[in-house]
Each structure stands twice: as C-alpha cells, then as structure tokens.
Design a protein around this motif. Structure first.
Motif, PDB file in Angstrom:
ATOM      1  N   ALA A 138       0.780  -1.111   0.055  1.00 63.89           N
ATOM      2  CA  ALA A 138       0.074   0.071   0.026  1.00 63.89           C
ATOM      3  C   ALA A 138       0.913   1.216   0.075  1.00 63.89           C
ATOM      4  O   ALA A 138       1.853   1.360   0.310  1.00 63.89           O
ATOM      5  N   ALA A 150      -4.616   5.915   3.909  1.00 63.99           N
ATOM      6  CA  ALA A 150      -4.160   5.212   3.016  1.00 63.99           C
ATOM      7  C   ALA A 150      -4.706   5.676   1.646  1.00 63.99           C
ATOM      8  O   ALA A 150      -5.849   6.019   1.377  1.00 63.99           O
ATOM      9  N   THR A 152      -3.944   3.798  -1.354  1.00 64.58           N
ATOM     10  CA  THR A 152      -4.289   2.421  -1.906  1.00 64.58           C
ATOM     11  C   THR A 152      -4.584   1.168  -0.911  1.00 64.58           C
ATOM     12  O   THR A 152      -4.087   1.500   0.420  1.00 64.58           O
ATOM     13  N   GLN A 153      -5.235   0.294  -1.296  1.00 63.67           N
ATOM     14  CA  GLN A 153      -5.000  -0.895  -0.088  1.00 63.67           C
ATOM     15  C   GLN A 153      -4.545  -2.187  -0.953  1.00 63.67           C
ATOM     16  O   GLN A 153      -4.528  -2.189  -2.120  1.00 63.67           O
ATOM     17  N   GLN A 195       2.510  -5.298   5.916  1.00 64.08           N
ATOM     18  CA  GLN A 195       0.920  -4.542   5.945  1.00 64.08           C
ATOM     19  C   GLN A 195      -0.008  -5.202   6.995  1.00 64.08           C
ATOM     20  O   GLN A 195      -0.712  -4.275   7.552  1.00 64.08           O
ATOM     21  N   LEU A 199      -1.240  -2.046   8.640  1.00 63.55           N
ATOM     22  CA  LEU A 199      -2.622  -1.728   8.433  1.00 63.55           C
ATOM     23  C   LEU A 199      -3.644  -2.441   9.329  1.00 63.55           C
ATOM     24  O   LEU A 199      -3.406  -3.557   9.641  1.00 63.55           O
ATOM     25  N   MET A 201      -6.491  -4.582   9.312  1.00 66.45           N
ATOM     26  CA  MET A 201      -7.363  -5.172   8.252  1.00 66.45           C
ATOM     27  C   MET A 201      -8.678  -5.806   8.863  1.00 66.45           C
ATOM     28  O   MET A 201      -8.837  -6.129  10.060  1.00 66.45           O
ATOM     29  N   GLY A 204      -8.017  -1.925   5.864  1.00 67.62           N
ATOM     30  CA  GLY A 204      -6.878  -1.678   5.212  1.00 67.62           C
ATOM     31  C   GLY A 204      -6.747   0.033   5.482  1.00 67.62           C
ATOM     32  O   GLY A 204      -5.952   0.852   4.804  1.00 67.62           O
ATOM     33  N   THR A 205      -7.283   0.427   6.994  1.00 72.85           N
ATOM     34  CA  THR A 205      -6.700   1.643   7.283  1.00 72.85           C
ATOM     35  C   THR A 205      -5.376   1.817   7.963  1.00 72.85           C
ATOM     36  O   THR A 205      -5.097   0.777   8.473  1.00 72.85           O
TER      37      THR A 205
END
Length: 255
Positions: A138, A150, A152-153, A195, A199, A201, A204-205
């Motif tokens: 990301a 983010a 992108t994810q 990730q 992030l 999950m 995905g933040t």
C-alpha cells in the motif's frame, strides 16, 4: 536512483525475510525512486511472487521501467501537473512495465509467469499524490495537519491469501489508480510483508502507532546512509520479524 538535491527527504530499505533466509532464496522485493525536482518524487515498490522462479528479476524490471518511463513523460517539471490525466498516464506506465517483463521473459527463455510481480507506482508533489497499484502492499500519506490515510489498499486475488500480479491478463485495466489531493508531509510505500503491522485489516486503514514514529524519524534525518541502516535494523527487529517472515520493503519520504 537519483541523488540530486531535493526538498524530498527519502529513506529506503529492503531486507530478505526469514523464510527466504532459511531457504537460501534471494529477496524478491525491489524498489526504485527518482527525484525529478525539489517538488516531484517518483517511487515504485514491487514484490515478486513467491511461487515464481525468477520473480526477483520481474520485480526489479517492473520498478525500474515504471520509474524511468513515468519520469520521461514529465518533460517539464514546472508544467501544470494537475492538468495531466493521471489515470491514463499511470495506466500507460503500468503497460510499459508489463511489456518490459514480457521482453525479459523472452530474453530469459522462460514463461512470463516465472517473473510474476506486484507493483506500486507513486508520484508525489507538494499538492497531490497519484498512485497506481497492482497487487498487495500500500501507499500511505500524512498531511500537514497530521491526518494519516491510505491512498491504496492491498488487492486480493480470486482465492484467500492470493494477490494480483502485473502479468495478469486484465491487471493493467483493473489496477487501483487514485489521486490524493492535499499537502503531503510524509509518505510511506511498502510491500505486503509489512501490511499486517501497518494496516488495520480487513478495512486497510493505517495503524497510526506504526506510522507516527516512522514519520517522526524521517523528519529528523540528517544522514541518509545512517538512516538507511537504522531502517534496515528496524525491519530486522523482533517487533517486525515476530509478525512476518516475508521479504520487507519500506520507503519513507518527507517534504
């Protein structure tokens, strides 16, 4: 990689994961960056497929081609970048990277799947950040007010724990392409090995306790060589390696 003077401060590192160390396999991640001016930075990160025999070559070809291709299309850095159709420009750049992998596969006399790789391509300026992504990993930005988000994810494939690769039939056409508008203070681009730490999950933040110390670190760098060694040490630290045994790549930038 370009080393000209710039307002962009950059620290980057890529280390081999524990699983590859045990198997005596190379690091399959790759990255490349280029400063085009005080204001313009291009960054690419790729993660070669673990199942692909020459994926470390595929990831390297992808990042180098993407960065150089995009840089060549920006002939006048002082021109009105915001007027460019970034979806079209980044799509064309992904296509060029995919084609370069196809050529390399022919040179190596192997099937293209042996060079399978993800790719994240980022162009950052003082006014916006444009990102194209195929696969996992990301790009995360922090603005001047301290908000971390983010751009992108991670992209999942058809099956659980499967991702998308640039060599896929519709990979370029279905790539994530996003333009974040704002004044970036910090930027992070990373491969999928990080990730689960970076992030929250599945949404995905960004996990702020992960990024805040890293962005503080990049803001205070005075020696890039020393900073790279510190970043590599962080990626090899138990805090990280107890959570993942994958290859790890992280590029941090501060404006």
């Amino acid at each position: 990689m370009s080393n000209c003077d710039s307002n962009w401060q950059i620290v980057s590192a890529s280390v081999r994961g524990r699983s590859h160390e045990k198997s005596d396999l190379p690091c399959q991640d790759a990255y490349c960056y280029k400063r085009l001016s005080d204001d313009i930075l291009i960054v690419a990160v790729a993660d070669g497929a673990g199942s692909a025999r020459l994926s470390e070559i595929g990831s390297r070809v992808a990042v180098q081609t993407a960065v150089n291709t995009l840089a060549q299309t920006i002939i006048h850095p002082s021109s009105e970048l915001e007027e460019i159709d970034w979806k079209e420009r980044l799509t064309d750049t992904l296509s060029a990277a995919k084609m370069a992998i196809e050529v390399e596969a022919a040179v190596q006399e192997v099937e293209i799947r042996e060079l399978a790789t993800t790719l994240i391509l980022t162009l950052a300026t003082s006014d916006f950040v444009a990102v194209a992504q195929v696969g996992d990993g990301a790009a995360v930005v922090e603005d001047k007010q301290g908000k971390i988000e983010a751009i992108t994810q991670p992209e999942q494939g058809e099956y659980l724990n499967e991702t998308k690769f640039l060599i896929g039939l519709d990979a370029v056409e279905t790539a994530q392409i996003n333009v974040w508008q704002g004044e970036p203070a910090h930027l992070a681009v990373f491969s999928d090995g990080l990730q689960m730490l970076a992030l929250k999950m599945p949404e995905g933040t960004p996990h702020k306790p992960f990024f805040s110390p890293l962005f503080q670190f990049i803001s205070t760098v005075t020696d890039e060589t020393d900073a790279q060694e510190q970043l590599e040490s962080f990626l090899r630290s138990p805090r990280v390696t107890q959570r993942t045994d994958d290859d790890l790549t992280l590029i941090l930038a501060s404006l």
